[in-house]
Design a protein around this motif. Structure first.
Motif, PDB file in Angstrom:
ATOM      1  N   THR A  52      -2.938  22.868  -5.879  1.00  0.00           N
ATOM      2  CA  THR A  52      -1.804  22.796  -5.651  1.00  0.00           C
ATOM      3  C   THR A  52      -1.810  21.258  -4.305  1.00  0.00           C
ATOM      4  O   THR A  52      -0.427  20.842  -5.180  1.00  0.00           O
ATOM      5  CB  THR A  52      -1.253  24.196  -4.707  1.00  0.00           C
ATOM      6  N   ARG A  53      -2.496  20.718  -3.654  1.00  0.00           N
ATOM      7  CA  ARG A  53      -2.201  20.578  -2.617  1.00  0.00           C
ATOM      8  C   ARG A  53      -2.539  19.202  -3.477  1.00  0.00           C
ATOM      9  O   ARG A  53      -1.320  17.947  -3.044  1.00  0.00           O
ATOM     10  CB  ARG A  53      -3.454  20.500  -1.868  1.00  0.00           C
ATOM     11  N   ASP A  54      -3.195  19.110  -4.348  1.00  0.00           N
ATOM     12  CA  ASP A  54      -3.905  17.937  -4.977  1.00  0.00           C
ATOM     13  C   ASP A  54      -2.698  17.377  -6.041  1.00  0.00           C
ATOM     14  O   ASP A  54      -2.826  16.912  -6.832  1.00  0.00           O
ATOM     15  CB  ASP A  54      -4.958  18.277  -6.346  1.00  0.00           C
ATOM     16  N   TYR A  55      -1.908  18.662  -6.430  1.00  0.00           N
ATOM     17  CA  TYR A  55      -0.748  18.611  -7.476  1.00  0.00           C
ATOM     18  C   TYR A  55       0.155  17.570  -6.770  1.00  0.00           C
ATOM     19  O   TYR A  55       0.942  16.654  -7.299  1.00  0.00           O
ATOM     20  CB  TYR A  55      -0.507  20.043  -7.677  1.00  0.00           C
ATOM     21  N   TYR A  56       0.753  17.789  -5.453  1.00  0.00           N
ATOM     22  CA  TYR A  56       1.266  17.190  -5.322  1.00  0.00           C
ATOM     23  C   TYR A  56       0.948  15.651  -4.345  1.00  0.00           C
ATOM     24  O   TYR A  56       1.806  14.823  -4.608  1.00  0.00           O
ATOM     25  CB  TYR A  56       1.995  18.048  -4.424  1.00  0.00           C
ATOM     26  N   LEU A  57      -0.362  15.968  -3.799  1.00  0.00           N
ATOM     27  CA  LEU A  57      -0.569  14.867  -3.278  1.00  0.00           C
ATOM     28  C   LEU A  57      -1.831  14.036  -3.413  1.00  0.00           C
ATOM     29  O   LEU A  57      -2.159  13.194  -3.182  1.00  0.00           O
ATOM     30  CB  LEU A  57      -1.654  15.453  -1.875  1.00  0.00           C
ATOM     31  N   GLY A  58      -2.431  14.443  -4.997  1.00  0.00           N
ATOM     32  CA  GLY A  58      -3.258  13.532  -5.872  1.00  0.00           C
ATOM     33  C   GLY A  58      -2.877  13.125  -6.809  1.00  0.00           C
ATOM     34  O   GLY A  58      -2.075  13.084  -7.471  1.00  0.00           O
TER      35      GLY A  58
ATOM     36  N   GLU B 235      -3.391  11.537 -15.674  1.00  0.00           N
ATOM     37  CA  GLU B 235      -3.453  11.924 -14.021  1.00  0.00           C
ATOM     38  C   GLU B 235      -2.052  11.636 -13.494  1.00  0.00           C
ATOM     39  O   GLU B 235      -1.366  11.624 -15.305  1.00  0.00           O
ATOM     40  CB  GLU B 235      -3.994  10.751 -13.336  1.00  0.00           C
ATOM     41  N   GLY B 236      -1.406  12.910 -13.234  1.00  0.00           N
ATOM     42  CA  GLY B 236       0.117  12.871 -12.778  1.00  0.00           C
ATOM     43  C   GLY B 236       0.518  11.902 -11.107  1.00  0.00           C
ATOM     44  O   GLY B 236      -0.618  10.663 -10.959  1.00  0.00           O
ATOM     45  N   VAL B 237       1.807  11.809 -11.108  1.00  0.00           N
ATOM     46  CA  VAL B 237       1.745  10.999 -10.108  1.00  0.00           C
ATOM     47  C   VAL B 237       2.682  11.687  -8.878  1.00  0.00           C
ATOM     48  O   VAL B 237       3.266  12.801  -9.179  1.00  0.00           O
ATOM     49  CB  VAL B 237       3.183  10.125 -10.206  1.00  0.00           C
ATOM     50  N   PRO B 238       1.618  11.136  -7.248  1.00  0.00           N
ATOM     51  CA  PRO B 238       1.864  12.150  -6.560  1.00  0.00           C
ATOM     52  C   PRO B 238       3.055  11.698  -5.972  1.00  0.00           C
ATOM     53  O   PRO B 238       3.838  10.531  -5.318  1.00  0.00           O
ATOM     54  CB  PRO B 238       0.880  11.855  -5.773  1.00  0.00           C
ATOM     55  N   ILE B 239       3.591  13.171  -4.660  1.00  0.00           N
ATOM     56  CA  ILE B 239       4.807  12.676  -3.637  1.00  0.00           C
ATOM     57  C   ILE B 239       4.701  11.254  -2.788  1.00  0.00           C
ATOM     58  O   ILE B 239       5.420  10.721  -2.284  1.00  0.00           O
ATOM     59  CB  ILE B 239       5.386  13.535  -3.426  1.00  0.00           C
TER      60      ILE B 239
ATOM     61  N   GLY C 233       1.009  -1.227   0.082  1.00  0.00           N
ATOM     62  CA  GLY C 233      -0.185   0.042   0.100  1.00  0.00           C
ATOM     63  C   GLY C 233       1.117   1.427  -0.016  1.00  0.00           C
ATOM     64  O   GLY C 233       1.793   1.489   0.513  1.00  0.00           O
ATOM     65  N   GLU C 234       0.194   1.781  -0.277  1.00  0.00           N
ATOM     66  CA  GLU C 234       0.491   3.906  -0.585  1.00  0.00           C
ATOM     67  C   GLU C 234       0.383   4.292   0.910  1.00  0.00           C
ATOM     68  O   GLU C 234      -0.852   3.753   1.787  1.00  0.00           O
ATOM     69  CB  GLU C 234       0.554   4.543  -2.130  1.00  0.00           C
ATOM     70  N   VAL C 235       2.048   5.436   0.709  1.00  0.00           N
ATOM     71  CA  VAL C 235       1.236   6.359   1.920  1.00  0.00           C
ATOM     72  C   VAL C 235       0.124   7.373   1.814  1.00  0.00           C
ATOM     73  O   VAL C 235      -0.188   7.442   0.216  1.00  0.00           O
ATOM     74  CB  VAL C 235       2.684   7.716   2.349  1.00  0.00           C
ATOM     75  N   THR C 236      -0.616   7.625   2.672  1.00  0.00           N
ATOM     76  CA  THR C 236      -2.468   8.278   2.344  1.00  0.00           C
ATOM     77  C   THR C 236      -1.689   9.911   2.170  1.00  0.00           C
ATOM     78  O   THR C 236      -0.594  10.584   2.759  1.00  0.00           O
ATOM     79  CB  THR C 236      -3.207   8.051   3.147  1.00  0.00           C
ATOM     80  N   ARG C 237      -2.675  10.524   1.343  1.00  0.00           N
ATOM     81  CA  ARG C 237      -2.485  12.379   1.531  1.00  0.00           C
ATOM     82  C   ARG C 237      -2.555  12.670   3.001  1.00  0.00           C
ATOM     83  O   ARG C 237      -1.902  13.677   3.451  1.00  0.00           O
ATOM     84  CB  ARG C 237      -3.529  12.824   0.834  1.00  0.00           C
ATOM     85  N   GLU C 238      -3.442  11.846   4.032  1.00  0.00           N
ATOM     86  CA  GLU C 238      -3.767  12.316   5.550  1.00  0.00           C
ATOM     87  C   GLU C 238      -2.289  12.006   6.003  1.00  0.00           C
ATOM     88  O   GLU C 238      -1.750  12.615   6.859  1.00  0.00           O
ATOM     89  CB  GLU C 238      -5.625  11.686   5.768  1.00  0.00           C
TER      90      GLU C 238
END
Length: 414
Positions: free
Chosen positions: A100-106, A170-174, A31-36
């Motif tokens: 901007t938040r969705d750009y980095y985290l989603g 779609e992009g790739v989040p950090i 699993g990936e790290v969530t944005r929360e």
């Protein structure tokens, strides 16, 4: 051409499993790290907010390219949507911060373009978690639809700000690219929280040289629970034959503070932000570098998306969107004034142009300074003017043995 308008062949790879279901990823340990989780780490949320503040606070302008000269367009109604009121419940500042938040985290920042009779009347932010991508299978002629709560939309209906995208959908989040770094930082915070709750006491176990009765074990467990509750001052007295054996290290022994500093430097590299700016101790140079290395690349991605999706086909090539980044890059007052001095001395800026850059009222001065020792040459007319002697000459060399200048109108030969 629509998503299902092309004839295509669907190829399926045998023996290859793609873990795209969140529950399946969790069960298999991938699993990936969530944005929360990522936002619980101060360096992550602080770095994103720092960049978001720069993007949201920089005005967007519209320009018309007229034969190589940029002419600002001030009366376009889309400027109000991008800089003030979006036509949605979010204002422009809140809109760009959410993007901007969705750009980095989603998967990216998405906004529905509300059009009426061909005119853009609103930009409606859509949470990227509400969006699914329906792709065509052709890897060359890529196509896709965006599904919002199951309802399909075409790509031209959305403004898409994507990070490290490979298909424009779609992009790739950090949280996917740097999941281990974020997870380590998060677990460090969790461990510190555990130590605080337990009063800083180490984990461990008790060794007894003799057998304990059930009543003695129950009393020992109760006393030990009170010791680790951090609710009051408690003392546990170990009888003869009992010994406490440590099984964990303290935060000092684990060098957690040093690790946090090192992790903060890694996050600074991730966002292209200096450690001084990340810690809130940025100087003028740090702010300028922050704009060049972190904010302006994101602004460039936004500009490309605006030029693609927010301009009519007939406007493309003549109109373009651009952030006004002069205020971000102008540097300190001393640096700006020294640069203006060079520009004035070189005569490629006038006094009123300098005052305009500093948001000051013009003085109506149109003259430029010319030194008397300066010789002016016009390569088109081949005229040479010497202000000191008020002479005009023409440069014409007919042969190597003839003089290179002849008397011109209004003066004598040099």
């Amino acid at each position: 051409m629509g998503l299902f308008g092309r004839s295509r062949r669907e190829d399926r790879a045998e023996g290859e499993v793609q873990f795209e279901d969140s529950l399946l990823q969790a069960l298999l340990g991938s699993g990936e790290v969530t944005r929360e989780t990522a936002l619980q780490v101060p360096t992550v949320s602080g770095g994103i907010d720092l960049i978001a503040n720069l993007v949201a606070g920089t005005p967007i302008k519209l320009y018309r390219d007229t034969g190589g000269k940029a002419e600002e367009v001030r009366d376009d109604p889309r400027l109000r949507l991008l800089n003030d009121e979006t036509g949605d419940t979010l204002n422009a500042n809140e809109f760009w911060r959410a993007i901007t938040r969705d750009y980095y985290l989603g998967k990216g920042g998405y906004a529905y373009i509300h059009r009426e009779k061909g005119e853009v009347v609103g930009l409606h932010y859509v949470d990227e978690r509400k969006i699914s991508v329906q792709r065509a299978t052709d890897p060359i002629f890529k196509d896709f639809n965006l599904l919002v709560e199951g309802r399909p939309y075409q790509p031209l209906d959305f403004l898409k700000i994507l990070r490290n995208t490979r298909d424009g959908a779609e992009g790739v989040p950090i949280t996917r690219e740097n999941s281990k770094l974020i997870e380590v930082a998060y677990q460090t915070l969790c461990f510190e929280g555990y130590l605080v709750k337990k009063g800083g006491n180490k984990k461990g176990f008790l060794k007894s040289q003799k057998h304990l009765t059930d009543a003695g074990m129950d009393a020992l467990r109760s006393a030990w629970a009170r010791l680790y509750s951090n609710a009051s001052d408690n003392v546990v007295i170990l009888n003869d034959g009992l010994e406490f054996q440590e099984s964990s290290n303290t935060s000092v022994e684990m060098q957690l503070n040093e690790n946090k500093v090192a992790n903060a430097e890694e996050f600074a590299k991730l966002f292209h932000i200096s450690t001084g700016a990340m810690s809130g101790k940025a100087g003028v140079d740090d702010v300028s570098n922050l704009a060049r290395l972190a904010a302006i690349p994101l602004m460039t991605a936004i500009q490309c998306a605006l030029n693609k999706d927010l301009l009519l086909e007939k406007e493309k090539g003549s109109l373009y969107w651009a952030f006004d980044t002069k205020a971000l890059l102008r540097g300190s007052m001393k640096e700006r004034f020294e640069a203006y001095q060079v520009a004035l001395d070189a005569n490629f800026m006038g006094v009123d142009e300098v005052r305009y850059e500093e948001d000051m009222e013009p003085l109506g001065l149109t003259w430029i300074k010319l030194g008397l020792d300066t010789v002016l040459y016009d390569p088109k007319t081949k005229l040479i003017y010497t202000p000191n002697t008020n002479q005009v000459s023409r440069m014409e060399a007919k042969s190597l043995h003839e003089p290179r200048a002849e008397p011109g109108k209004g003066g004598e030969d040099n």
